[in-house]
Design an enzyme around this catalytic site. Structure first.
Site, mmCIF file in Angstrom:
data_model
loop_
_atom_site.group_PDB
_atom_site.id
_atom_site.type_symbol
_atom_site.label_atom_id
_atom_site.label_comp_id
_atom_site.label_asym_id
_atom_site.label_seq_id
_atom_site.Cartn_x
_atom_site.Cartn_y
_atom_site.Cartn_z
ATOM 1 N N CYS A 115 40.608 -11.354 -23.037
ATOM 2 C CA CYS A 115 40.615 -10.988 -24.465
ATOM 3 C C CYS A 115 42.017 -10.731 -24.995
ATOM 4 O O CYS A 115 42.226 -10.650 -26.209
ATOM 5 C CB CYS A 115 39.731 -9.772 -24.695
ATOM 6 S SG CYS A 115 38.031 -10.051 -24.202
ATOM 7 N N HIS A 256 41.468 -7.039 -31.537
ATOM 8 C CA HIS A 256 40.480 -7.830 -30.801
ATOM 9 C C HIS A 256 39.088 -7.337 -31.195
ATOM 10 O O HIS A 256 38.846 -6.132 -31.284
ATOM 11 C CB HIS A 256 40.722 -7.655 -29.302
ATOM 12 C CG HIS A 256 39.606 -8.179 -28.459
ATOM 13 N ND1 HIS A 256 39.156 -9.471 -28.566
ATOM 14 C CD2 HIS A 256 38.843 -7.570 -27.509
ATOM 15 C CE1 HIS A 256 38.167 -9.646 -27.709
ATOM 16 N NE2 HIS A 256 37.945 -8.516 -27.069
ATOM 17 N N ASN A 286 32.031 -11.228 -29.727
ATOM 18 C CA ASN A 286 33.305 -11.235 -29.002
ATOM 19 C C ASN A 286 33.578 -12.655 -28.504
ATOM 20 O O ASN A 286 32.932 -13.119 -27.560
ATOM 21 C CB ASN A 286 33.221 -10.238 -27.843
ATOM 22 C CG ASN A 286 34.524 -10.133 -27.064
ATOM 23 O OD1 ASN A 286 35.425 -10.951 -27.236
ATOM 24 N ND2 ASN A 286 34.606 -9.146 -26.196
HETATM 25 N N1 ACO Z 1 19.416 -3.790 -25.644
HETATM 26 C C1 ACO Z 1 18.751 -2.658 -25.407
HETATM 27 N N2 ACO Z 1 19.109 -1.791 -24.446
HETATM 28 C C2 ACO Z 1 20.214 -2.094 -23.726
HETATM 29 C C3 ACO Z 1 20.946 -3.261 -23.935
HETATM 30 C C4 ACO Z 1 20.505 -4.136 -24.938
HETATM 31 N N3 ACO Z 1 21.164 -5.277 -25.243
HETATM 32 N N4 ACO Z 1 21.993 -3.276 -23.070
HETATM 33 C C5 ACO Z 1 21.901 -2.161 -22.346
HETATM 34 N N5 ACO Z 1 20.810 -1.450 -22.736
HETATM 35 C C6 ACO Z 1 20.331 -0.177 -22.220
HETATM 36 C C7 ACO Z 1 20.820 0.081 -20.824
HETATM 37 O O1 ACO Z 1 19.980 -0.535 -19.872
HETATM 38 C C8 ACO Z 1 20.730 1.593 -20.753
HETATM 39 O O2 ACO Z 1 19.389 1.921 -20.510
HETATM 40 P P1 ACO Z 1 19.042 3.192 -19.561
HETATM 41 O O3 ACO Z 1 19.661 4.365 -20.233
HETATM 42 O O4 ACO Z 1 17.558 3.180 -19.564
HETATM 43 O O5 ACO Z 1 19.664 2.846 -18.257
HETATM 44 C C9 ACO Z 1 21.074 2.035 -22.180
HETATM 45 O O6 ACO Z 1 20.881 0.874 -23.007
HETATM 46 C C10 ACO Z 1 22.480 2.510 -22.319
HETATM 47 O O7 ACO Z 1 23.329 1.554 -21.671
HETATM 48 P P2 ACO Z 1 24.890 1.677 -21.683
HETATM 49 O O8 ACO Z 1 25.501 0.522 -20.964
HETATM 50 O O9 ACO Z 1 25.244 3.049 -21.212
HETATM 51 O O10 ACO Z 1 25.139 1.565 -23.255
HETATM 52 P P3 ACO Z 1 26.463 1.791 -24.045
HETATM 53 O O11 ACO Z 1 26.253 2.748 -25.146
HETATM 54 O O12 ACO Z 1 27.636 2.028 -23.114
HETATM 55 O O13 ACO Z 1 26.707 0.356 -24.708
HETATM 56 C C11 ACO Z 1 27.964 -1.659 -24.355
HETATM 57 C C12 ACO Z 1 26.801 -0.808 -23.900
HETATM 58 C C13 ACO Z 1 27.706 -2.081 -25.796
HETATM 59 C C14 ACO Z 1 28.038 -2.892 -23.477
HETATM 60 C C15 ACO Z 1 29.253 -0.834 -24.256
HETATM 61 O O14 ACO Z 1 29.379 -0.260 -22.990
HETATM 62 C C16 ACO Z 1 30.479 -1.661 -24.545
HETATM 63 O O15 ACO Z 1 30.691 -2.124 -25.636
HETATM 64 N N6 ACO Z 1 31.366 -1.830 -23.552
HETATM 65 C C17 ACO Z 1 32.597 -2.569 -23.737
HETATM 66 C C18 ACO Z 1 32.257 -3.905 -23.357
HETATM 67 C C19 ACO Z 1 33.045 -4.968 -24.020
HETATM 68 O O16 ACO Z 1 33.334 -4.955 -25.191
HETATM 69 N N7 ACO Z 1 33.357 -5.944 -23.215
HETATM 70 C C20 ACO Z 1 33.910 -7.154 -23.675
HETATM 71 C C21 ACO Z 1 35.043 -7.609 -22.853
HETATM 72 S S1 ACO Z 1 36.319 -6.411 -22.798
HETATM 73 C C22 ACO Z 1 36.780 -6.287 -24.353
HETATM 74 O O17 ACO Z 1 36.615 -7.209 -25.071
HETATM 75 C C23 ACO Z 1 37.354 -5.041 -24.830
#
Ligand code: ACO
Length: 332
Positions: A115, A256, A286
């Site tokens: 990214c 980004h 993204n």
């Molecule tokens: N729909 C519904 N529920 C979901 C989904 C979905 N798409 N994805 C995960 N969940 C559930 C999980 O299973 C979890 O359930 P549980 O509590 O029963 O175990 C719950 O939602 C919470 O999951 P988390 O992963 O803790 O959710 P979080 O609030 O952290 O959000 C996310 C997840 C959006 C992926 C976040 O961690 C994030 O944005 N991370 C950065 C990732 C990113 O942007 N990466 C791209 C590359 S790096 C960059 O570009 C910066």
């Protein structure tokens, strides 16, 4: 002061026609439009047909950019394609683009910085131009993330999309507009938090590995999230310190586009109102190396990015790799 300034003179973009909405994804995995919008801000993304190589987007993006700049492909000295989803490992997608453009004098290479790829490509093009060894370098940020996403993993498949953007970087007068500063960082200790295990020499291509979906992107979402907020804030602040600027001196911040919940706290830490921050992830998700050029293009189309605009670019991604640049837009 460098003897030539690296100016950003024109943008061209290309995205696939097909829109994949949150509701489309909810028909495949256990998710919902409400969850995706609340946790990320993303509403839809553009997705290529399977088997579409990145060059299929990179060539039209490059052609549009050159046309807008009024520059012939034969006048390019360099082409940098920032991507983690090239057409193939070899030849470089930069070579495919070079050939299809007819950029007969240009040397090029692919740059894998996830990214952070576009900011890294801009840093390389700037160094190339400031050294006097190149006058025109086309930097292309593009990714076909649909080719490495696990479409059965709801935690990652909702985040990504496909797209590509090109920016022409051209030598200009040293006291004119252009790149004022650019800083890059790496921290390989976070490499395993965001990776594609079966994508190089480290893992044999066995049926078992494919069954484990090791050819798809794996992510520790919460860990990456925390690093992204911290590192993007630090990078932006570091650039402002180096330039002796305050947040009020900026016209535009182009971050980004991974997650609105990463961008908003970063803007808050920086003291920049969201009215100055470009956000278009609701339409594209993204797109990895393409997010910043796609956001620049939208800002220009909306009249927010103009000649003389003072712009901060900032990115964080897999590696970990992150960076920021301070740029005065346009030709001098
Ligand atoms: N729909 C519904 N529920 C979901 C989904 C979905 N798409 N994805 C995960 N969940 C559930 C999980 O299973 C979890 O359930 P549980 O509590 O029963 O175990 C719950 O939602 C919470 O999951 P988390 O992963 O803790 O959710 P979080 O609030 O952290 O959000 C996310 C997840 C959006 C992926 C976040 O961690 C994030 O944005 N991370 C950065 C990732 C990113 O942007 N990466 C791209 C590359 S790096 C960059 O570009 C910066």
């Amino acid at each position: 002061m460098p003897s030539a300034r690296a100016q950003l003179v024109a943008i061209g973009t290309a995205v696939p026609e097909r829109r994949l909405t949150n509701d489309d994804l909810a028909a495949r995995v256990a998710t919902s439009d409400a969850w995706i919008v609340a946790r990320t801000g993303i509403r839809e993304r553009r997705i290529c047909e399977p088997g579409t190589g990145l060059s299929r987007l990179a060539v039209p993006a490059a052609q549009r950019c050159l046309q807008r700049a009024g520059v012939a492909a034969q006048d390019l000295d360099g082409i940098i394609v920032a991507t983690i989803t090239p057409d193939m490992v070899m030849p470089a997608t930069a070579n495919l683009v070079q050939h299809q453009l007819g950029a007969c004098r240009a040397w090029g290479f692919d740059l894998a910085n996830a990214c952070n790829g576009f900011v890294a490509a801009l840093a390389c093009a700037t160094a190339w131009i400031e050294s006097g060894r190149a006058r025109r370098v086309l930097i292309i940020g593009g990714d076909i993330m649909s080719s490495i996403v696990d479409w059965d993993d709801r935690a990652t498949c909702v985040l990504f999309g496909d797209g590509c953007g090109a920016v022409l970087v051209e030598a200009g007068p040293p006291d004119g507009p252009g790149v004022r500063s650019c800083q890059l960082w790496s921290d390989g200790s976070g490499g395993a938090d965001l990776c594609v295990p079966l994508s190089g020499s480290a893992m044999p291509k066995t049926a078992e590995a494919l069954a484990r979906r090791d050819h798809c992107l794996k992510q520790q979402g919460r860990t990456v999230f925390a690093h992204a907020v911290r590192r993007m804030s630090e990078a932006a602040q570091s650039i402002l310190r180096q330039e002796g600027l305050s947040a009020a001196d900026l016209d535009l911040v182009v971050p980004h586009q991974a997650n609105l919940r990463i961008i908003e706290p970063m803007a808050e830490r920086l003291g920049v109102p969201m009215s100055k921050v470009v956000v278009n992830l609701e339409r594209y998700g993204n797109t990895t190396a393409a997010t910043i050029p796609l956001a620049l293009a939208d800002a220009e189309a909306e009249g927010r990015l103009r000649a003389g605009s003072r712009v901060l670019l900032v990115a964080f991604g897999g590696g970990y790799a992150w960076g920021a640049a301070y740029v005065v837009w346009g030709r001098g």
